[in-house]
Design an enzyme around this catalytic site. Structure first.
Site, short mmCIF file in Angstrom:
data_model
loop_
_atom_site.label_atom_id
_atom_site.label_comp_id
_atom_site.label_asym_id
_atom_site.label_seq_id
_atom_site.Cartn_x
_atom_site.Cartn_y
_atom_site.Cartn_z
N GLY A 1 -66.34 -9.41 -16.30
CA GLY A 1 -65.51 -10.29 -17.12
C GLY A 1 -65.34 -11.65 -16.48
CB VAL B 1 -59.47 -10.49 -15.80
CG1 VAL B 1 -59.22 -9.00 -15.72
CG2 VAL B 1 -58.79 -11.08 -17.03
N GLY B 2 -60.71 -11.13 -12.83
CA GLY B 2 -61.32 -10.63 -11.60
C GLY B 2 -60.37 -10.72 -10.42
CD GLU C 1 -72.33 -7.61 -11.53
OE1 GLU C 1 -72.64 -8.83 -11.58
OE2 GLU C 1 -72.98 -6.78 -10.87
CB CYS D 1 -72.04 -13.20 -17.73
SG CYS D 1 -73.32 -11.98 -17.38
#
Length: 520
Positions: A209, A213-214, A231, A265
């Site tokens: 994501g 949020v990572g 990722e 991404c």
């Protein structure tokens, strides 16, 4: 440097709340019990699950494609982007035995002076893995990491995206039908459910994501010292010099950028092109867009942005640009219909949001350079560690200079995105674009604990390596020479080597001479 302010604002307004974790503690306890009984460690179980996953994709590819098109729109070929797990599982099945096998390593003299000691590395599963999936490739980015999780012998809890609802429902249905649900669970939900899951102690967390949020995932994992694979993304640049073959550039940049409406991404995020070929590039890109017709909104080949809120996020980047809109723009944006036209913008400022935020949508900024030597500085300023970097050039010295002076998760030369398709290459980021890697053997290793094992000699060597007390002072001098300094000073070692070679040669000549003298 790249920011995730747009994604952060969307999450801040998502209604995140506190949720009781007890609902999930029982699920986690049950999975731990299965793991400790050794069920998933057996090669037979791993093979059976991987075979079932292959069967699941083969028997349900139409259903998977239909669900993804309900979420993302676009042509039927869009479904191919969700089928990579099939090849991944077959590759794992073909290599599983060798991946699982103990790896023998050298046992040096300092460890086993008798040379009887033996060392090896055991490949052991980590335990129970939490897999948090994104919405942009909602099937692919669950099943392909799941292949690695299963191949490595782990249990898993899968949290699909709450945004791509149709795909998530089909995913849960198929996993419950085809896979072992005593070891692999699917938990649906949104931010509260994910937050509750992150409070628990997992053996590994795999998240795909955005960087905002990572960071939340990493902080939660740090509470339990849980290893994490992230990722993420970033602004993946495309660098085009004057030696590039323009027909290939247009075709491959267009494919990489517009597939899934730019919601990939590793999609090209912005273009750096030599000023002498900028217009040729822009006109070629505009011509390629004619394949979607005069009104892409009505084209079956053009999909939709995943949600109205993401349309608003992307539109705000275009609204604030100082560049020139060459095609697309805001005039035909339809937020309610989740439609954003393919948009190309030339000459944006490096300081505006369009060049600071990861776009993750159908907008392509193009910057002309007086000299390609400026490309490195811009790449390192805009996003110094993107998930991907693309160079189009026939000049190998130029390509090497770019690679030597930049960093990225992966690189593709004279193409875009296609490095992701090579299962032999690790796929992952560096720094802000993520860490850890998936695909093939690299994915297996990511979910595997490499356990060091030494079996020491008891036949000849009876005592410990260090002598028992009391230890005389002179023992230190002997052992330091054995382990560290050597018995011959470094400055004489080269000379000693030549002397030994000379001595061996002299002995050899003497032996030959003796043999000749005794010959009849």
């Amino acid at each position: 440097m790249t920011t995730n302010n747009g994604f952060q604002k969307m999450r801040d307004g998502s209604g995140a709340g506190v949720m009781d974790t007890s609902k999930y503690e029982g699920i986690l306890d049950g999975l731990r019990k299965e793991f400790r009984q050794g069920k998933t460690k057996k090669e037979a179980w791993r093979r059976q699950q991987l075979t079932q996953l292959v069967k699941m994709v083969e028997e349900n590819h139409e259903k998977i494609t239909a669900a993804v098109r309900k979420d993302h729109g676009g042509p039927k070929i869009r479904g191919l982007g969700e089928m990579g797990s099939h090849a991944a599982a077959e590759f794992a099945l073909g290599n599983l035995s060798s991946w699982m096998a103990d790896e023998k390593v050298t046992t040096p003299f300092q460890v086993s002076p008798t040379f009887i000691g033996r060392s090896h590395i055991r490949k052991e599963p980590k335990g129970v893995v939490l897999l948090i999936a994104p919405w942009n490739y909602p099937i692919e980015l669950v099943l392909t990491p799941l292949v690695s999780i299963i191949a490595a012998g782990n249990c898993a809890v899968i949290k699909p995206s709450e945004v791509s609802t149709n795909s998530s429902e089909v995913l849960e249905e198929l996993i419950n039908k085809y896979l072992d649900t005593s070891c692999i669970k699917v938990i649906q939900g949104a931010v509260p459910e994910t937050t509750a899951l992150l409070k628990l102690q997992w053996d590994h967390i795999f998240y795909t994501g955005n960087g905002h949020v990572g960071r939340i995932v990493s902080r939660a994992a740090a509470e339990h010292l849980t290893p994490v694979t992230l990722e993420l993304g970033g602004k993946s640049p495309v660098i085009i010099d004057k030696t590039a073959k323009m027909a290939s550039v247009i075709s491959r940049v267009s494919s990489g950028k517009w597939f899934n409406v730019g919601q990939t991404c590793i999609a090209p995020d912005y273009i750096l092109v030599h000023k002498d070929i900028q217009e040729e590039f822009l006109k070629g890109m505009e011509e390629a867009l004619k394949g979607y017709g005069a009104d892409p909104k009505s084209s079956v080949d053009w999909g939709n942005v995943i949600s109205s809120r993401h349309v608003e996020r992307i539109s705000s980047l275009v609204k604030d640009t100082k560049g020139k809109v060459r095609t697309g723009g805001l005039e035909t944006v339809d937020t309610e219909a989740k439609y954003m036209p393919p948009t190309i913008i030339s000459g944006p400022s490096l300081d505006e949001p369009l060049m600071k935020e990861e776009i993750f949508g159908p907008v392509l900024p193009v910057i002309a350079l007086d000299s390609m030597s400026d490309a490195v500085g811009i790449v390192n300023k805009v996003c110094d560690k993107p998930l991907a970097l693309y160079v189009f050039s026939e000049d190998q010295k130029f390509v090497k200079s770019i690679l030597d002076q930049t960093q990225s998760g992966g690189v593709a030369i004279n193409t875009c995105v296609e490095h992701f398709m090579n299962i032999h290459l690790p796929f992952g980021g560096i720094g802000p674009s993520g860490y850890g890697a998936c695909h093939g053997k690299h994915g297996f290793d990511d979910f595997t604990h490499h356990r060091s094992c030494l079996k020491q000699d008891t036949l000849i060597k009876k005592d410990a390596s260090l002598p028992p007390a009391p230890v005389p002072e002179k023992m230190y001098d002997i052992l330091i020479k054995v382990t560290t300094t050597g018995f011959i000073p470094r400055k004489y070692r080269g000379m000693t080597k030549h002397l030994l070679r000379g001595l061996l040669l002299a002995l050899l000549l003497w032996a030959v001479k003796k043999m000749v003298s005794h010959a009849p």
